[in-house]
Design an enzyme around this catalytic site. Structure first.
Site, PDB file in Angstrom:
ATOM      1  N   TYR A  34       0.828  -1.207   0.000  1.00 27.36           N
ATOM      2  CA  TYR A  34       0.000   0.000   0.000  1.00 27.36           C
ATOM      3  C   TYR A  34       0.857   1.249   0.000  1.00 27.36           C
ATOM      4  CZ  TYR A  34       0.819   1.005   4.981  1.00 27.36           C
ATOM      5  OH  TYR A  34       1.392   1.333   6.188  1.00 27.36           O
ATOM      6  N   LYS A 148       6.351  -1.881   2.079  1.00 28.78           N
ATOM      7  CA  LYS A 148       5.160  -1.234   2.661  1.00 28.78           C
ATOM      8  C   LYS A 148       3.995  -2.200   2.496  1.00 28.78           C
ATOM      9  CE  LYS A 148       3.147   3.368   3.189  1.00 28.78           C
ATOM     10  NZ  LYS A 148       3.284   3.452   4.628  1.00 28.78           N
ATOM     11  N   GLU A 180      12.583   2.556  13.798  1.00 36.94           N
ATOM     12  CA  GLU A 180      11.653   3.623  13.396  1.00 36.94           C
ATOM     13  C   GLU A 180      10.523   3.626  14.407  1.00 36.94           C
ATOM     14  OE1 GLU A 180       9.879   2.685   9.580  1.00 36.94           O
ATOM     15  OE2 GLU A 180       9.717   0.584  10.066  1.00 36.94           O
TER      16      GLU A 180
HETATM   17  N1  PDD Z   1       2.936   5.275   7.440  1.00 37.99           N
HETATM   18  N2  PDD Z   1       7.617   3.839   8.793  1.00 37.99           N
HETATM   19  C1  PDD Z   1       6.450   3.185   8.860  1.00 37.99           C
HETATM   20  C2  PDD Z   1       6.397   1.872   9.534  1.00 37.99           C
HETATM   21  C3  PDD Z   1       5.295   3.758   8.293  1.00 37.99           C
HETATM   22  O1  PDD Z   1       4.123   3.087   8.338  1.00 37.99           O
HETATM   23  C4  PDD Z   1       5.374   5.040   7.685  1.00 37.99           C
HETATM   24  C5  PDD Z   1       4.188   5.709   7.059  1.00 37.99           C
HETATM   25  C6  PDD Z   1       6.623   5.688   7.652  1.00 37.99           C
HETATM   26  C7  PDD Z   1       6.803   7.036   7.008  1.00 37.99           C
HETATM   27  O2  PDD Z   1       6.705   6.946   5.598  1.00 37.99           O
HETATM   28  P1  PDD Z   1       6.197   8.161   4.712  1.00 37.99           P
HETATM   29  O3  PDD Z   1       7.047   9.333   5.067  1.00 37.99           O
HETATM   30  O4  PDD Z   1       6.428   7.714   3.326  1.00 37.99           O
HETATM   31  O5  PDD Z   1       4.745   8.407   5.046  1.00 37.99           O
HETATM   32  C8  PDD Z   1       7.725   5.043   8.205  1.00 37.99           C
HETATM   33  C9  PDD Z   1       1.762   5.700   6.736  1.00 37.99           C
HETATM   34  C10 PDD Z   1       1.529   7.174   6.748  1.00 37.99           C
HETATM   35  C11 PDD Z   1       0.575   4.866   7.189  1.00 37.99           C
HETATM   36  O6  PDD Z   1       0.753   3.662   7.289  1.00 37.99           O
HETATM   37  O7  PDD Z   1      -0.507   5.419   7.409  1.00 37.99           O
END
Ligand code: PDD
Length: 289
Positions: A34, A148, A180
């Site tokens: 996703y 992701k 993270e």
């Molecule tokens: N989450 N690490 C994880 C585990 C994440 O799920 C996300 C983002 C990030 C940051 O990625 P980005 O800057 O590309 O949004 C790091 C999204 C927003 C979510 O699952 O809703």
């Protein structure tokens, strides 16, 4: 209330008219990937980078991408035409619907594509001005966190720990090092230098992380990408979270203790301003185009 328009396998339909097969491998196995893209006044921020990451996630799970990056952008824009304003665009691709449940990846099934739009919940002014509280936990997830994936049980359980503690995020530690947070990347600051964990298989390479690294370089902020020890996290002058929905947000309490002065620090304020300027420039470029 009318159901919002969403995208399902190439069609735009009211969300409540979309039905997914119970045999869909996304439902049965969490076998899918996703993206979440922030949209400001109808304009996606870093759409190309998000769809390139979607391609990398699909390559990792051996899923054939049904669209090119340009095809994804066109489909997103068609959906966003129904949703003006600031939005969060969710895109999900699952392996599809096989004839029976079997772990082995089936050949020749069509991926299921789903996209929906929800109002973008940007951080409140309170959160930006005072920062947020976080807790830490052991990173008990798998070793393919760079994908992701919609298999988010590890992240969901991690996030719930902070929700139960009334905190905004759970910052994860693996073998004495920062990885993270449950749905964000993490930066630490000590003596005027920012540090971020390397983008290996233990973290998701955030699109916001990449943008912050670039904005820091352009803005003359010193930033190192290297393993960050738990002791450094706990002794940091500043800690930040980043994600497409959180933008960049200061962590001012960690496990109940103040981080640095207990208020958002000077480098946070600088990065937050650079991020807001980047968003404003995006809006201006669209007006000019
Ligand atoms: N989450 N690490 C994880 C585990 C994440 O799920 C996300 C983002 C990030 C940051 O990625 P980005 O800057 O590309 O949004 C790091 C999204 C927003 C979510 O699952 O809703």
């Amino acid at each position: 209330m009318t159901s919002p328009i969403a995208h399902f396998n190439g069609e735009l339909l009211p969300l409540d008219r979309i039905a997914v097969s119970p045999l869909d491998r996304g439902f049965i196995f969490g076998d899918g990937v996703y993206e979440v893209i922030p949209v400001y006044d109808g304009v996606m921020l870093r759409a190309r980078e998000h769809f390139e990451r979607l391609q990398r996630s699909m390559d990792e799970i051996r899923l054939v991408n049904p669209h090119t990056v340009d095809g994804w952008i066109r489909a997103s824009e068609a959906l966003l035409a129904h949703h003006p304003g600031n939005q969060s665009l969710y895109i999900q691709v699952t392996r599809g619907v096989p004839p029976k449940r079997d772990h082995v990846i089936p050949r020749d099934i069509t991926p299921t594509v789903f996209m929906m739009v929800q109002p973008l919940a940007s951080p409140s002014r309170e959160a930006v001005e005072n920062g947020v509280a976080c807790i830490t936990a052991e990173d008990f997830r798998w070793k393919k966190c760079h994908i992701k994936s919609t298999s988010l049980l590890g992240n969901v359980l991690a996030r719930q720990l902070s929700a139960d503690a009334g905190a905004a995020e759970t910052i994860l530690l693996r073998d004495g090092f920062l990885t993270e947070a449950s749905a964000s990347n993490v930066f630490v600051v000590k003596n005027g230098v920012v540090a971020a964990s390397p983008c290996d298989n233990l973290i998701l390479l955030g699109i916001t992380y990449e943008l912050l690294v670039r904005l820091a370089a352009d803005g003359g902020v010193k930033l190192e990408i290297r393993p960050v020890a738990e002791t450094e996290l706990r002794a940091a002058d500043e800690v930040w979270l980043s994600s497409s929905t959180k933008e960049v947000l200061a962590v001012t309490r960690l496990d109940g203790k103040p981080v640095g002065s207990g208020m958002p620090g000077p480098l946070f304020k600088r990065m937050h301003a650079l991020y807001q300027e980047h968003k404003a420039a995006l809006a201006r470029s669209r007006v000019a185009a």
